[in-house]
Each structure stands twice: as structure tokens, then as C-alpha cells.
Design a protein around this motif. Sequence first.
Motif, PDB file in Angstrom:
ATOM      1  N   LEU A  37      10.292  -4.525   3.867  1.00 12.35           N
ATOM      2  CA  LEU A  37       9.518  -3.384   3.367  1.00 12.35           C
ATOM      3  C   LEU A  37       8.439  -2.982   4.364  1.00 12.35           C
ATOM      4  CD1 LEU A  37       9.113  -4.395  -0.392  1.00 12.35           C
ATOM      5  CD2 LEU A  37      10.194  -2.289   0.438  1.00 12.35           C
ATOM      6  N   LEU A  38       7.780  -3.971   4.951  1.00 12.38           N
ATOM      7  CA  LEU A  38       6.742  -3.684   5.938  1.00 12.38           C
ATOM      8  C   LEU A  38       7.335  -2.999   7.162  1.00 12.38           C
ATOM      9  CD1 LEU A  38       3.793  -3.912   6.789  1.00 12.38           C
ATOM     10  CD2 LEU A  38       4.272  -6.205   7.649  1.00 12.38           C
ATOM     11  N   SER A  39       8.525  -3.420   7.558  1.00 17.51           N
ATOM     12  CA  SER A  39       9.196  -2.790   8.693  1.00 17.51           C
ATOM     13  C   SER A  39       9.478  -1.315   8.412  1.00 17.51           C
ATOM     14  CB  SER A  39      10.503  -3.530   8.991  1.00 17.51           C
ATOM     15  OG  SER A  39      11.203  -2.911  10.055  1.00 17.51           O
ATOM     16  N   LEU A  40       9.940  -1.013   7.213  1.00 19.93           N
ATOM     17  CA  LEU A  40      10.180   0.385   6.834  1.00 19.93           C
ATOM     18  C   LEU A  40       8.872   1.168   6.759  1.00 19.93           C
ATOM     19  CD1 LEU A  40      12.928   0.119   4.052  1.00 19.93           C
ATOM     20  CD2 LEU A  40      13.194   1.029   6.362  1.00 19.93           C
ATOM     21  N   ASP A  55       5.571   3.699  -5.858  1.00 11.73           N
ATOM     22  CA  ASP A  55       4.754   2.710  -6.583  1.00 11.73           C
ATOM     23  C   ASP A  55       5.137   1.270  -6.244  1.00 11.73           C
ATOM     24  OD1 ASP A  55       3.351   4.737  -7.807  1.00 11.73           O
ATOM     25  OD2 ASP A  55       4.570   4.741  -9.622  1.00 11.73           O
ATOM     26  N   VAL A  56       5.360   1.039  -4.961  1.00 12.19           N
ATOM     27  CA  VAL A  56       5.722  -0.307  -4.509  1.00 12.19           C
ATOM     28  C   VAL A  56       4.604  -1.298  -4.825  1.00 12.19           C
ATOM     29  CG1 VAL A  56       6.323  -1.709  -2.473  1.00 12.19           C
ATOM     30  CG2 VAL A  56       7.202   0.628  -2.693  1.00 12.19           C
ATOM     31  N   HIS A  57       3.367  -0.808  -4.865  1.00 11.60           N
ATOM     32  CA  HIS A  57       2.227  -1.711  -5.087  1.00 11.60           C
ATOM     33  C   HIS A  57       2.302  -2.437  -6.421  1.00 11.60           C
ATOM     34  CE1 HIS A  57       1.067   2.013  -7.166  1.00 11.60           C
ATOM     35  NE2 HIS A  57       0.249   1.268  -7.882  1.00 11.60           N
ATOM     36  N   LEU A  58       2.984  -1.863  -7.420  1.00  9.73           N
ATOM     37  CA  LEU A  58       3.045  -2.494  -8.739  1.00  9.73           C
ATOM     38  C   LEU A  58       3.752  -3.846  -8.665  1.00  9.73           C
ATOM     39  CD1 LEU A  58       3.922   0.600 -10.966  1.00  9.73           C
ATOM     40  CD2 LEU A  58       1.699  -0.472 -10.650  1.00  9.73           C
ATOM     41  N   SER A  59       4.956  -3.847  -8.113  1.00 11.29           N
ATOM     42  CA  SER A  59       5.704  -5.100  -7.986  1.00 11.29           C
ATOM     43  C   SER A  59       5.061  -6.011  -6.952  1.00 11.29           C
ATOM     44  CB  SER A  59       7.153  -4.810  -7.595  1.00 11.29           C
ATOM     45  OG  SER A  59       7.794  -4.015  -8.570  1.00 11.29           O
ATOM     46  N   LEU A  60       4.487  -5.428  -5.923  1.00  8.22           N
ATOM     47  CA  LEU A  60       3.847  -6.224  -4.868  1.00  8.22           C
ATOM     48  C   LEU A  60       2.691  -7.044  -5.423  1.00  8.22           C
ATOM     49  CD1 LEU A  60       3.393  -7.038  -1.931  1.00  8.22           C
ATOM     50  CD2 LEU A  60       2.097  -4.898  -1.609  1.00  8.22           C
ATOM     51  N   LEU A  81       0.360  -4.124   1.723  1.00  7.32           N
ATOM     52  CA  LEU A  81      -0.552  -3.331   0.898  1.00  7.32           C
ATOM     53  C   LEU A  81      -1.459  -2.454   1.767  1.00  7.32           C
ATOM     54  CD1 LEU A  81      -1.585  -2.627  -1.930  1.00  7.32           C
ATOM     55  CD2 LEU A  81      -3.312  -4.406  -1.636  1.00  7.32           C
ATOM     56  N   CYS A  82      -1.979  -3.029   2.857  1.00  2.00           N
ATOM     57  CA  CYS A  82      -2.819  -2.245   3.769  1.00  2.00           C
ATOM     58  C   CYS A  82      -2.053  -1.032   4.299  1.00  2.00           C
ATOM     59  CB  CYS A  82      -3.282  -3.105   4.941  1.00  2.00           C
ATOM     60  SG  CYS A  82      -4.511  -4.359   4.508  1.00  2.00           S
TER      61      CYS A  82
END
Length: 259
Positions: A37-40, A55-60, A81-82
Motif C-alpha cells: 500500500l505504501l508503494s502505491l 478511507d484506507v485509514h480506517l482499517s489501518l 498514515l503520514c
Amino acid sequence: MADKEELEKRLNKLIVRLKHVETGKQLDTVVQILEDLLSLANADNYAAELFEGKDVHLSLMVVLDVYLGCSALQQVGWSLLCRLLELCPATLEMLVSPHVENDWIALGIHQQILKMLSLHNGDDNKDDKVMMVGLRALSYLLESDAILLMILDEKNDVFCLIVDAMSDFASDEEIQIYGCKSLQLLLEKVPDVHLIEFVEGNDHKAILRAARQFQDNQHTVLQALRALLPLAAPASNVEVLMSGNERCYELIMRAMQSF
């Protein structure tokens, strides 16, 4: 490089996998999902468009809560997250309230960041890479007045966590930069009594040390001076900062001459 459609399919698959991470799942697998995910998120051309509204932050946040003790996961997770906050600034205000994801009630973001910083700077669990990412994330989160006030209301003393990290990893320039930035944002919001206590407790010495140790780096010195500025509001603090022991004016004059 893959086209946008292919990248979006890859992202959607990763989001589904992240949402269905189960407690006890092999750690390497979870870390790999976050790394992908970070690579993308670092894809130059499409990243902001790809992640908008996902809303990736929810599961993260749930994963970061579940695997709080894992340094490798915390490092890549908070880095992600950053990056999400950079790509989608509106995410910051979405993080203010705790949320429910897959029936898991995650800690509030203010509680999670403090808990992570406290855990990973413990006597037996110091990790400079995790602390750097944690302080970087903290500096992003403190841009929200709501999150900043919640952090100040917590029992964990955020000032101690930052100053301890800056002292324990005094040679790590990035920790000094993000530590000073976080202190600046906090010190600008607290009343004078807290500013006086900060100086009386000699916590300001961490800022001075960072400015002196990295005096050749304009960005580091600038961030240190920004953190010192709110401390100069109470007259008693000015006396200390100008005293023979501290001589902040010498530090300031040297910075002005150098840059």
C-alpha cells in the motif's frame, strides 16, 4: 510503469486484504500488505487520485492497534498514515473520532500515537526508526487543533515523550526535526504556566542541543528556533534563555549569520 486502471485494481485488492486481517495472522503477511500500500501511495502520477475516498485509514488504525508491539509493522504503518495525510489532507479531521471497523473499536488516534511512542521508547524497547516515524506522524496530527487538545488531555505526558526521544536519540537528525516541530505546535497552544514549567524542568535544553548539534543544517536550526519562540513569551523564561548558562542569543545570532 503500470497504468492507472491496473494500479487501482491492485489497490482495491490490497484494501480488501487489509480489511480482513485477522488477529494472529502471520505478521510478515500483514507487513507486506502495508508495504505494498505504501508503494502505491508513493506512485508519483496517480497516488492522490487512487487513494481519494478509499478511507484506507480506517482499517489501518485497527491494524496498528492490534499489532502495537511490532516495531516493523508500526514503522511501515505510521509511514503509510503520514503519506495518506499528504495525499488526502481531509483525512486528518476524519481521524478525530474513534471508529468501529469489523466490530473492532479502535483507540482514538490521539491515544494510539501516545501509546506507540511510549511503548517503543521504553527502556528495553528503544527503536530509532519507529520513534522517527512516530514523531513525524505526531507532527502531522498536531496540525489538527482537536487532536492536539485531546493529546494534551491524556495522562501520558506528550512533552516527556518527545523530550525523552530527542535525548535518547540525540544524534538522529530526523528525530530532532520532528521533535522540535511537534514541540512548536504544542507550545504555541499551552498557557504561560506550562511554558514556564517546561523551562524550569530544563526540557528546553533538548531544543538547544538539537540546534547546536546540527548547526550546519538550516532546516533543523529553523525548526529548533520555531520551537524556542513560544517559550520566550513569559518574562521569566526570557531571563533563563538569555542567561550565561544558556546564551540563546549567541545561537540565534550564529544562525542569522550562517544562513
